[in-house]
Design a protein around this motif. Sequence first.
Motif, mmCIF file in Angstrom:
data_model
loop_
_atom_site.group_PDB
_atom_site.id
_atom_site.type_symbol
_atom_site.label_atom_id
_atom_site.label_comp_id
_atom_site.label_asym_id
_atom_site.label_seq_id
_atom_site.Cartn_x
_atom_site.Cartn_y
_atom_site.Cartn_z
ATOM 1 N N THR A 275 0.794 -1.318 0.027
ATOM 2 C CA THR A 275 0.011 -0.003 0.087
ATOM 3 C C THR A 275 0.824 1.201 -0.035
ATOM 4 O O THR A 275 1.833 1.294 0.818
ATOM 5 C CB THR A 275 -0.974 0.038 1.202
ATOM 6 N N THR A 276 0.555 2.156 -1.077
ATOM 7 C CA THR A 276 1.395 3.504 -0.845
ATOM 8 C C THR A 276 -0.136 4.560 -0.950
ATOM 9 O O THR A 276 -0.960 3.983 -0.955
ATOM 10 C CB THR A 276 2.092 3.669 -2.103
ATOM 11 N N ASN A 277 0.462 5.848 -1.204
ATOM 12 C CA ASN A 277 -0.542 7.022 -1.566
ATOM 13 C C ASN A 277 -1.588 7.129 -0.283
ATOM 14 O O ASN A 277 -2.658 7.264 -0.451
ATOM 15 C CB ASN A 277 -1.416 6.751 -2.785
ATOM 16 N N ILE A 278 -0.959 6.958 0.605
ATOM 17 C CA ILE A 278 -1.775 7.260 1.892
ATOM 18 C C ILE A 278 -2.046 8.484 2.299
ATOM 19 O O ILE A 278 -1.190 9.442 2.108
ATOM 20 C CB ILE A 278 -1.109 6.474 3.219
ATOM 21 N N GLN A 279 -3.347 8.838 2.520
ATOM 22 C CA GLN A 279 -3.725 10.245 2.866
ATOM 23 C C GLN A 279 -2.919 10.751 4.448
ATOM 24 O O GLN A 279 -2.473 10.021 5.340
ATOM 25 C CB GLN A 279 -5.141 10.362 3.432
ATOM 26 N N GLU A 280 -2.710 12.021 4.072
ATOM 27 C CA GLU A 280 -2.136 12.835 5.289
ATOM 28 C C GLU A 280 -3.072 12.611 6.479
ATOM 29 O O GLU A 280 -2.630 12.447 7.625
ATOM 30 C CB GLU A 280 -1.711 14.201 5.004
ATOM 31 N N GLN A 281 -4.352 12.528 6.522
ATOM 32 C CA GLN A 281 -5.233 12.673 7.537
ATOM 33 C C GLN A 281 -5.158 11.227 8.092
ATOM 34 O O GLN A 281 -5.774 10.878 9.335
ATOM 35 C CB GLN A 281 -6.741 13.062 6.966
ATOM 36 N N GLN A 282 -4.839 10.360 7.332
ATOM 37 C CA GLN A 282 -4.493 8.778 7.880
ATOM 38 C C GLN A 282 -2.953 8.373 8.302
ATOM 39 O O GLN A 282 -2.683 7.338 8.168
ATOM 40 C CB GLN A 282 -5.197 7.886 6.960
ATOM 41 N N GLN A 283 -2.071 9.673 8.433
ATOM 42 C CA GLN A 283 -0.844 9.204 8.795
ATOM 43 C C GLN A 283 -0.749 8.139 9.869
ATOM 44 O O GLN A 283 -1.310 8.394 10.841
ATOM 45 C CB GLN A 283 -0.236 10.486 8.985
ATOM 46 N N PHE A 284 0.465 7.344 9.746
ATOM 47 C CA PHE A 284 0.961 6.729 10.653
ATOM 48 C C PHE A 284 2.355 6.986 11.285
ATOM 49 O O PHE A 284 3.220 6.889 10.913
ATOM 50 C CB PHE A 284 1.119 5.160 10.013
ATOM 51 N N MET A 285 1.947 7.500 12.548
ATOM 52 C CA MET A 285 3.071 8.081 13.614
ATOM 53 C C MET A 285 3.870 9.270 12.927
ATOM 54 O O MET A 285 4.965 9.279 13.030
ATOM 55 C CB MET A 285 3.839 6.656 13.947
ATOM 56 N N GLY A 286 3.012 9.807 12.145
ATOM 57 C CA GLY A 286 3.532 10.873 11.296
ATOM 58 C C GLY A 286 4.112 10.784 10.102
ATOM 59 O O GLY A 286 4.369 11.593 9.177
ATOM 60 N N SER A 287 3.898 9.504 9.567
ATOM 61 C CA SER A 287 4.357 9.169 8.356
ATOM 62 C C SER A 287 3.187 8.971 7.229
ATOM 63 O O SER A 287 2.295 8.176 7.662
ATOM 64 C CB SER A 287 5.172 7.773 8.462
ATOM 65 N N TRP A 288 3.434 9.518 6.064
ATOM 66 C CA TRP A 288 2.213 9.353 4.970
ATOM 67 C C TRP A 288 2.671 9.364 3.438
ATOM 68 O O TRP A 288 2.703 8.639 2.846
ATOM 69 C CB TRP A 288 1.148 10.085 5.262
ATOM 70 N N LYS A 289 3.516 10.429 3.306
ATOM 71 C CA LYS A 289 3.852 10.858 2.148
ATOM 72 C C LYS A 289 4.741 9.962 1.227
ATOM 73 O O LYS A 289 4.336 9.646 -0.056
ATOM 74 C CB LYS A 289 4.530 12.258 2.035
ATOM 75 N N THR A 290 5.716 9.233 1.966
ATOM 76 C CA THR A 290 6.596 8.374 1.282
ATOM 77 C C THR A 290 6.545 7.038 2.318
ATOM 78 O O THR A 290 7.311 6.177 2.164
ATOM 79 C CB THR A 290 8.161 9.062 1.220
#
Length: 381
Positions: A275-290
């Motif tokens: 899985t990639t392209n995760i939303q900023e609003q569903q960040q995981f421990m601050g991570s989302w963009k990469t």
Amino acid sequence: MRRALVLALALTTCLATAGPGLAADPAPAPSGTVAAGSSIPPKGWKAPRNAMGQPDLSGQWSNATLTPLTRNPRISSKATLTAAEARGFEKLWAEALAESDAPTDPNEGTAEVQAKLSSSKLVEIRPDFIAAGGDTGGYNTFWIDPGTHLVEINGEYRSSILTTPNGMPAARKAGAPAPRGGGFRDIYDSYENRSHGERCISGFGRNSGPPMLPNGYYNNNYQIMQTPDAVVIEVEMIHDARIIRLNATHRTDGLRPWMGDSIGRYEGDTLVVETTNIQEQQQFMGSWKTLTVTEWFTRLSPTKILYRFQVADPQMWDAPWGGEYTFNTLNGRVYEYACHEGNYALAGILGGARRIEKDAAEAAAKAPAAAAAAKGKTGGQ
């Protein structure tokens, strides 16, 4: 599958407590209303296949467990426990839960409810359960259904879901964004500022993922459905349908869907999902963009699926890290989680905020006149 009568309490178990734990090789290693049973399959048992020839993962499952995401020294400082140690902790948990499962006195105030919780065995074991008291009294542990067993894999009982040596996430890189949680609590400008759980868009924990994690409180139930082209995971909390496209490629249009863009493939008896392209609003421990999340689903026995995950973000952590647990057969089925966006609670929250703003504006407008009147009474002194 108990339903809470008030808004879901904030998740502390997963996001505030959470390693280079998984190797890149996805080869698989040979807990509520959940069927009991070991992860060690009966002699001669073979992982079933469905009519399409795929590893059969379909059915109703639960990932409720007493094992926290990160290692809790109140359970053990070791990575694994013996069966006797595990049974001892589970017995202690059951006693603590029963002790706290008393009717709430409607005449007690918030301070009294919190004081009782603070001194309970339950909170001694799981400090995050203090949130069950809530700012307005919350609700008692009748509504809490976190599971009754520790994670067991290959006869070993786990003190944490994470498989890193210390049961904690990998080291964060210098300058990496700090984990973010909440942020909406005292922001009332718009419904868009409120939490996804409150708006009934997604659960308050990470049940839907990825990575998919038990929330530590209740409603940790799933239904898995398989087709020739997709795997669909229906998440009870909060009626999400996570669609994993099989033998596909990641989207390149820049859109970031809820729960990210998941593609999957079968490798032997294992479903591998990236899985990639995760939303900023569903960040995981601050991570989302990469962020890239890889997951492995492997049927271990008639009653268990081994779930493993790895998170990787070169801008966030020094190395990939992850963990594992088991989904267990659910004795029942997943029903609709009856949450709906735009209910009375949200209107009441925003309406209350507007009233406070109106009262403050009126008080501010009256202040100059009151000051002038007071000055006149004192002769300008």
